[in-house]
Design a protein around this motif. Sequence first.
Motif, PDB file in Angstrom:
ATOM      1  N   UNK A   6      -3.969  12.679  -0.112  1.00 12.50           N
ATOM      2  CA  UNK A   6      -5.082  12.747   0.114  1.00 12.50           C
ATOM      3  C   UNK A   6      -6.190  11.391  -0.324  1.00 12.50           C
ATOM      4  N   UNK A   7      -6.445  11.734  -2.222  1.00 10.67           N
ATOM      5  CA  UNK A   7      -6.659  10.774  -3.015  1.00 10.67           C
ATOM      6  C   UNK A   7      -5.685   9.794  -2.996  1.00 10.67           C
ATOM      7  N   UNK A   8      -4.569   9.520  -2.670  1.00 16.06           N
ATOM      8  CA  UNK A   8      -3.980   8.898  -3.108  1.00 16.06           C
ATOM      9  C   UNK A   8      -3.682   7.661  -1.748  1.00 16.06           C
ATOM     10  N   UNK A   9      -3.546   7.917  -0.860  1.00 15.28           N
ATOM     11  CA  UNK A   9      -3.889   7.243   0.701  1.00 15.28           C
ATOM     12  C   UNK A   9      -5.646   6.641   0.247  1.00 15.28           C
ATOM     13  N   UNK A  10      -6.736   7.306   0.652  1.00 12.53           N
ATOM     14  CA  UNK A  10      -7.846   6.887  -0.033  1.00 12.53           C
ATOM     15  C   UNK A  10      -7.762   5.832  -0.782  1.00 12.53           C
ATOM     16  N   UNK A  11      -7.891   5.680  -2.406  1.00 13.80           N
ATOM     17  CA  UNK A  11      -7.492   5.270  -3.259  1.00 13.80           C
ATOM     18  C   UNK A  11      -6.576   3.864  -3.030  1.00 13.80           C
ATOM     19  N   UNK A  12      -6.070   3.837  -2.190  1.00 11.58           N
ATOM     20  CA  UNK A  12      -5.088   2.515  -1.510  1.00 11.58           C
ATOM     21  C   UNK A  12      -5.354   2.159  -0.660  1.00 11.58           C
ATOM     22  N   UNK A  13      -5.611   2.877  -0.300  1.00  8.35           N
ATOM     23  CA  UNK A  13      -6.626   2.030   1.137  1.00  8.35           C
ATOM     24  C   UNK A  13      -7.099   1.155   1.239  1.00  8.35           C
ATOM     25  N   UNK A  14      -7.780   0.493  -0.238  1.00  8.31           N
ATOM     26  CA  UNK A  14      -7.987  -0.789  -0.514  1.00  8.31           C
ATOM     27  C   UNK A  14      -7.459  -1.530  -1.946  1.00  8.31           C
ATOM     28  N   UNK A  34       1.342  -1.189   0.255  1.00  9.27           N
ATOM     29  CA  UNK A  34       0.459   0.046   0.022  1.00  9.27           C
ATOM     30  C   UNK A  34       1.109   1.261  -0.418  1.00  9.27           C
ATOM     31  N   UNK A  35       1.398   1.227   1.102  1.00  7.06           N
ATOM     32  CA  UNK A  35       2.853   2.700   0.566  1.00  7.06           C
ATOM     33  C   UNK A  35       3.129   3.167  -0.120  1.00  7.06           C
ATOM     34  N   UNK A  36       3.931   1.562  -0.766  1.00 10.35           N
ATOM     35  CA  UNK A  36       4.279   1.457  -2.328  1.00 10.35           C
ATOM     36  C   UNK A  36       3.583   2.668  -3.446  1.00 10.35           C
ATOM     37  N   UNK A  37       2.704   1.666  -3.373  1.00 13.70           N
ATOM     38  CA  UNK A  37       1.894   2.401  -4.498  1.00 13.70           C
ATOM     39  C   UNK A  37       0.737   3.599  -4.082  1.00 13.70           C
ATOM     40  N   UNK A  38       1.170   4.117  -3.417  1.00 11.52           N
ATOM     41  CA  UNK A  38       0.695   5.719  -3.036  1.00 11.52           C
ATOM     42  C   UNK A  38       1.754   6.194  -3.249  1.00 11.52           C
ATOM     43  N   UNK A  39       2.818   6.172  -3.056  1.00  7.14           N
ATOM     44  CA  UNK A  39       3.733   7.144  -4.090  1.00  7.14           C
ATOM     45  C   UNK A  39       3.377   6.972  -5.330  1.00  7.14           C
ATOM     46  N   UNK A  40       3.457   6.119  -5.606  1.00  9.21           N
ATOM     47  CA  UNK A  40       3.240   5.698  -7.497  1.00  9.21           C
ATOM     48  C   UNK A  40       2.514   6.560  -7.817  1.00  9.21           C
ATOM     49  N   UNK A  41       0.902   6.889  -6.874  1.00 12.71           N
ATOM     50  CA  UNK A  41      -0.233   7.021  -7.796  1.00 12.71           C
ATOM     51  C   UNK A  41       0.244   8.448  -7.436  1.00 12.71           C
ATOM     52  N   UNK A  42       0.996   8.938  -6.709  1.00 10.28           N
ATOM     53  CA  UNK A  42       1.400  10.858  -6.376  1.00 10.28           C
ATOM     54  C   UNK A  42       2.549  10.902  -8.173  1.00 10.28           C
ATOM     55  N   UNK A  43       3.240  10.061  -7.640  1.00 12.24           N
ATOM     56  CA  UNK A  43       3.767  10.870  -9.016  1.00 12.24           C
ATOM     57  C   UNK A  43       3.186  10.594 -10.526  1.00 12.24           C
ATOM     58  N   UNK A  44       2.626   9.295 -10.545  1.00  9.97           N
ATOM     59  CA  UNK A  44       2.386   8.674 -12.375  1.00  9.97           C
ATOM     60  C   UNK A  44       1.156   9.302 -12.451  1.00  9.97           C
ATOM     61  N   UNK A  45       0.426   9.740 -11.442  1.00  6.09           N
ATOM     62  CA  UNK A  45      -0.883  10.311 -11.813  1.00  6.09           C
ATOM     63  C   UNK A  45      -0.855  12.098 -10.886  1.00  6.09           C
ATOM     64  N   UNK A  46      -0.213  12.120 -10.842  1.00  6.54           N
ATOM     65  CA  UNK A  46       0.225  13.941 -10.068  1.00  6.54           C
ATOM     66  C   UNK A  46      -1.104  14.119  -8.977  1.00  6.54           C
TER      67      UNK A  46
END
Length: 476
Positions: A315-323, A299-311
Amino acid sequence: MVYENPDGVMVGLEIHVQLNKLATKLLCGCSTDYHTSEPNTHVCPVCMGLPGCLPVLNKRAVEYAIRIGLALNCEIVEQTQFHRKNYYYPDLPKGFQTTQYDYPIVSDGRVVIEGEDGEHVVRIRRAHMEEDPGRLMHMGSIDRSKGTLIDYNRSGMALIEIVSEPDMRSPREARRFLDKLRNILEYLDVFDSTLEGSMRVDANISIGGGDRTEVKNISSHKGAERALLYEIMRQKNIKRRGEEVVMETRHFDEARGVTISMRTKEEEHDYRYFPEPDLVPMRVGSWVDGILETLPELPDARRSRFISDYRMVDTHAKALTSDIRVADFYEEVASQVDPAAAAVWVSDVLKGELNYRDLTIASFTVEDMVKIIELVVGGKITEKGAVEIIRNILDEGGCPMGIVKEKGLLKVEGDVVDQAVEEVLKENPEALEDYFAGKEKSLNFLVGQVMKKTRGRADARSVREMMLEEIDKNYR
Ligand SMILES: [Zn+2]
């Protein structure tokens, strides 16, 4: 900001996680598929504890335990061993539980959670493998039950018991830790949280450095939070009366929202642990390195990737990767439409509507979400219309285009709005005069009349702008 922890709350958790993605039990070949089976149909001499039978350790279960240990930033212990924990209880036909004692396979890890004052580390003391007992079904509340049924299908299912240090400072932190843990385990694909009884929690709690109590067998994360809130209140009341909290085991009655005293806590020597003579000590060796290489994105790695890949914002990255299901859903949607729009619609709107109805992402399709975003981004429907479609699908079913047609949600064309603005101004000279006299409110009234004429399919902000333009041009 630093969290003061006014009551000196210390919470430690022991979480029993059923490795329910395994095909067979921990020590025998019986199927783990008991949720949809008749009671007592997946049993054999080993998991029924009949004399003379020999257990065989499930290699895949050990692999899962190692995966979990690595994902929780733990040490994997080189040599490990099983013990017998002896006690008698009707759900344990062998008279002992095969478990790990002083050589757990996993030790010393950490999980970062969203704490009361930002990121907070919860240390993991250990995690060990053991077998699940059978399932007792009390007929009614445990302290008043008229009878109890037993299902041995669960007897011998592989469990991993994860034990944290008492690092959580509030019931809310405990709940967040449980949510995070569940999320990590689902990313690892070792566990399905939707199955009943798949994650059971024992919570230790003390306040102000006093003795701790243990609340046993809590079946939901919300339940854990409620049980802990109740315990804090109960322990504070005891102290207020000048008495001491007694170390004991308590049961949480989910329906009544209270904890009930069960028994005073056993000492470890009561269990007469001794090494399981039927299972040899186990060495994991270089196997661990191979497993480390196959560990999926967490989850933590995916959250970072969402921030860098999808800009997207954190808060969105956290909400989207928490499941993991929501994260997968989002990525599928984002591959077909503007990822930024998808982040807003999935995390802010869809998740909100699902939570409100206590539904999961499985209640919505990627296809429908893509269609709705296309309609709104393409200017065919208003944002309000898009929300209406989502609600309609969740409440009554249907597809986006069908709902658009049925409810007349297509945005009206610019010239129709133009015409409505002209008509409204002609039809309401008094309102216009009031506006010139300084009554701002009458402008709202006029805009409202246009919205009425276009049956709410125009965008209120642009109607307002067009109205002001028209007034400037023809009425000043
Ligand atoms: Zn069996």
